[in-house]
Design a protein around this motif. Structure first.
Motif, PDB file in Angstrom:
ATOM      1  N   VAL A   1       5.316  -2.354   1.341  1.00  0.00           N
ATOM      2  CA  VAL A   1       6.719  -2.684   1.113  1.00  0.00           C
ATOM      3  C   VAL A   1       7.606  -1.436   1.185  1.00  0.00           C
ATOM      4  N   ASP A   2       7.161  -0.349   0.539  1.00  0.00           N
ATOM      5  CA  ASP A   2       7.961   0.861   0.325  1.00  0.00           C
ATOM      6  C   ASP A   2       8.953   0.665  -0.827  1.00  0.00           C
ATOM      7  N   TYR A   3       8.522  -0.095  -1.827  1.00  0.00           N
ATOM      8  CA  TYR A   3       9.310  -0.304  -3.042  1.00  0.00           C
ATOM      9  C   TYR A   3       9.443   1.022  -3.789  1.00  0.00           C
TER      10      TYR A   3
ATOM     11  N   THR B   1       0.770  -1.241   0.000  1.00  0.00           N
ATOM     12  CA  THR B   1       0.000   0.000   0.000  1.00  0.00           C
ATOM     13  C   THR B   1       0.809   1.303   0.000  1.00  0.00           C
ATOM     14  N   GLU B   2       2.138   1.228  -0.010  1.00  0.00           N
ATOM     15  CA  GLU B   2       2.919   2.486  -0.070  1.00  0.00           C
ATOM     16  C   GLU B   2       4.066   2.304  -1.045  1.00  0.00           C
ATOM     17  N   GLU B   3       3.731   2.278  -2.326  1.00  0.00           N
ATOM     18  CA  GLU B   3       4.709   1.903  -3.337  1.00  0.00           C
ATOM     19  C   GLU B   3       4.944   3.094  -4.266  1.00  0.00           C
TER      20      GLU B   3
ATOM     21  N   GLY C   1       2.351   5.805   7.309  1.00  0.00           N
ATOM     22  CA  GLY C   1       3.187   4.637   7.055  1.00  0.00           C
ATOM     23  C   GLY C   1       4.093   4.309   8.227  1.00  0.00           C
ATOM     24  N   HIS C   2       5.000   3.357   7.989  1.00  0.00           N
ATOM     25  CA  HIS C   2       6.079   3.075   8.940  1.00  0.00           C
ATOM     26  C   HIS C   2       5.541   2.823  10.353  1.00  0.00           C
ATOM     27  N   MET C   3       4.494   1.954  10.400  1.00  0.00           N
ATOM     28  CA  MET C   3       3.860   1.579  11.673  1.00  0.00           C
ATOM     29  C   MET C   3       3.340   2.795  12.445  1.00  0.00           C
TER      30      MET C   3
ATOM     31  N   ILE D   1      -0.489  10.408   4.389  1.00  0.00           N
ATOM     32  CA  ILE D   1       0.564  11.393   4.637  1.00  0.00           C
ATOM     33  C   ILE D   1       1.904  10.667   4.656  1.00  0.00           C
ATOM     34  N   HIS D   2       2.628  10.877   3.587  1.00  0.00           N
ATOM     35  CA  HIS D   2       3.913  10.203   3.398  1.00  0.00           C
ATOM     36  C   HIS D   2       5.028  11.114   3.902  1.00  0.00           C
ATOM     37  N   PRO D   3       6.120  10.538   4.399  1.00  0.00           N
ATOM     38  CA  PRO D   3       7.222  11.382   4.885  1.00  0.00           C
ATOM     39  C   PRO D   3       7.920  12.210   3.805  1.00  0.00           C
TER      40      PRO D   3
HETATM   41 MN    MN Z   1       7.622   5.465   1.080  1.00  0.00          MN
END
Ligand code: MN
Length: 336
Positions: A294-296, A9-11, A228-230, A175-177
């Protein structure tokens, strides 16, 4: 072992025009994001060259990599910082072109890709209109905002049209970093701290806490924010947020910070493949509010798949993490 549908979900995805303009605008820029984007576009760093190539690719490398590790779907979004470092008009135009492109990718591969809309918060009214176009006409699955925009945060009243549009459509804002805003950046400029090792989480966790404490979830009760990131540290701080919020003063909001986290937020496992933290987060925010990611291509498929496969949970819970929650929150059609 049960074979679950795996929706990541965060690709991240990039276009050549985004990368070229990021290189240009960060060349003589003092923001905390600048060193990373100069490195990424220098052409001389092997990690950066691989990531830049994989960001821009859909068919030739990404789909085979997904197949190799049994990843069914990527929820794509234009890589951070999106168009948020660009001049307003340029940013809005690029956002619209990017959304058209993302919609085309999803149309070509309807079971392999979903996508979050790119917006230019620099013009909140135009961004609200683009959210409407992207999520209705184009059928995209939500909105991506890469934390601060010109050092300002979404709780600011000027950005409320964006929150209102997403809430009205029932679409989440992820909201992505990105690196810390100018007001907090100075201590992060040594030791590489501005980036994913600490600065991204500090910046984005702050954004999440600002949204809670500003009361925007009372104003927009249907608004859903994804972190993201827990959860960018928020689940870990939940007890203390709830304690300090009521310590010595009457509550100003209708719910406690922890209650907003469970009602108005969701988190993903992007780039944080640690079973102990996942177990804690399930207790803190609930199994229905966590999605796998994943954060691919910044991080790799195998470790994310191995991590989730090895987690000891009932199949029904693991199905929620791998795909069920993403289907519900992002409006992705379940497999029939
Ligand atoms: Mn990311």
């Amino acid at each position: 072992m049960t074979r679950f549908r795996r929706i990541a979900t965060e690709e991240a995805f990039a276009t050549p025009e985004q990368l070229a303009l990021l290189s240009e605008v960060t060349r003589n820029d003092d923001s905390a994001d600048a060193p990373f984007w100069q490195m990424m576009t220098s052409g001389t760093n092997p990690f950066a060259n691989r990531v830049a190539r994989q960001l821009a690719d859909i068919e030739s490398e990404r789909l085979p990599a997904m197949d190799a590790f049994g990843v069914d779907m990527h929820v794509l979004a234009l890589t951070s910082p999106g168009v948020q470092m660009f001049e307003t008009g340029v940013a809005a135009d690029m956002a619209a072109r990017t959304n058209d492109l993302l919609a085309d990718i999803c149309k070509r591969h309807p079971t392999r890709f979903a996508a979050l809309a790119t917006i230019a918060p620099q013009d909140p009214a135009a961004a609200a209109r683009e959210i409407e176009r992207a999520c209705t006409t184009l059928g995209l699955n939500g909105v991506m905002v890469n934390s601060h925009t010109n050092d300002e945060y979404l709780d600011d009243a000027k950005f409320w049209p964006i929150l209102e549009a997403a809430a009205a459509l029932g679409k989440p804002i992820y909201i992505h970093p990105r690196a810390p805003s100018r007001g907090m950046a100075a201590p992060y400029m040594q030791y590489g701290l501005a980036n994913a090792i600490w600065g991204y989480g500090a910046e984005t966790g702050l954004h999440g806490v600002r949204l809670i404490m500003s009361g925007v979830f009372d104003r927009f009760p249907n608004l859903r924010i994804v972190l993201g990131h827990m959860g960018e540290g928020l689940p870990f701080w939940q007890w203390r947020l709830d304690y300090m919020y009521t310590n010595g003063s009457a509550p100003r909001l209708s719910l406690t910070p922890g209650e907003y986290m469970r009602r108005n937020m969701a988190i993903t496992t992007s780039g944080m493949n640690w079973d102990k933290v996942l177990g804690f987060c399930i207790d803190a925010v609930g199994i229905d509010n966590i999605m796998w990611a994943v954060d691919y291509p910044y991080q790799e498929h195998p470790s994310a798949v191995d991590f989730m496969d090895a987690v000891e949970l009932p199949d029904a819970d693991k199905a929620k993490l791998y795909h069920g929650n993403a289907e519900r929150i992002f409006g992705i059609a379940p497999l029939t």
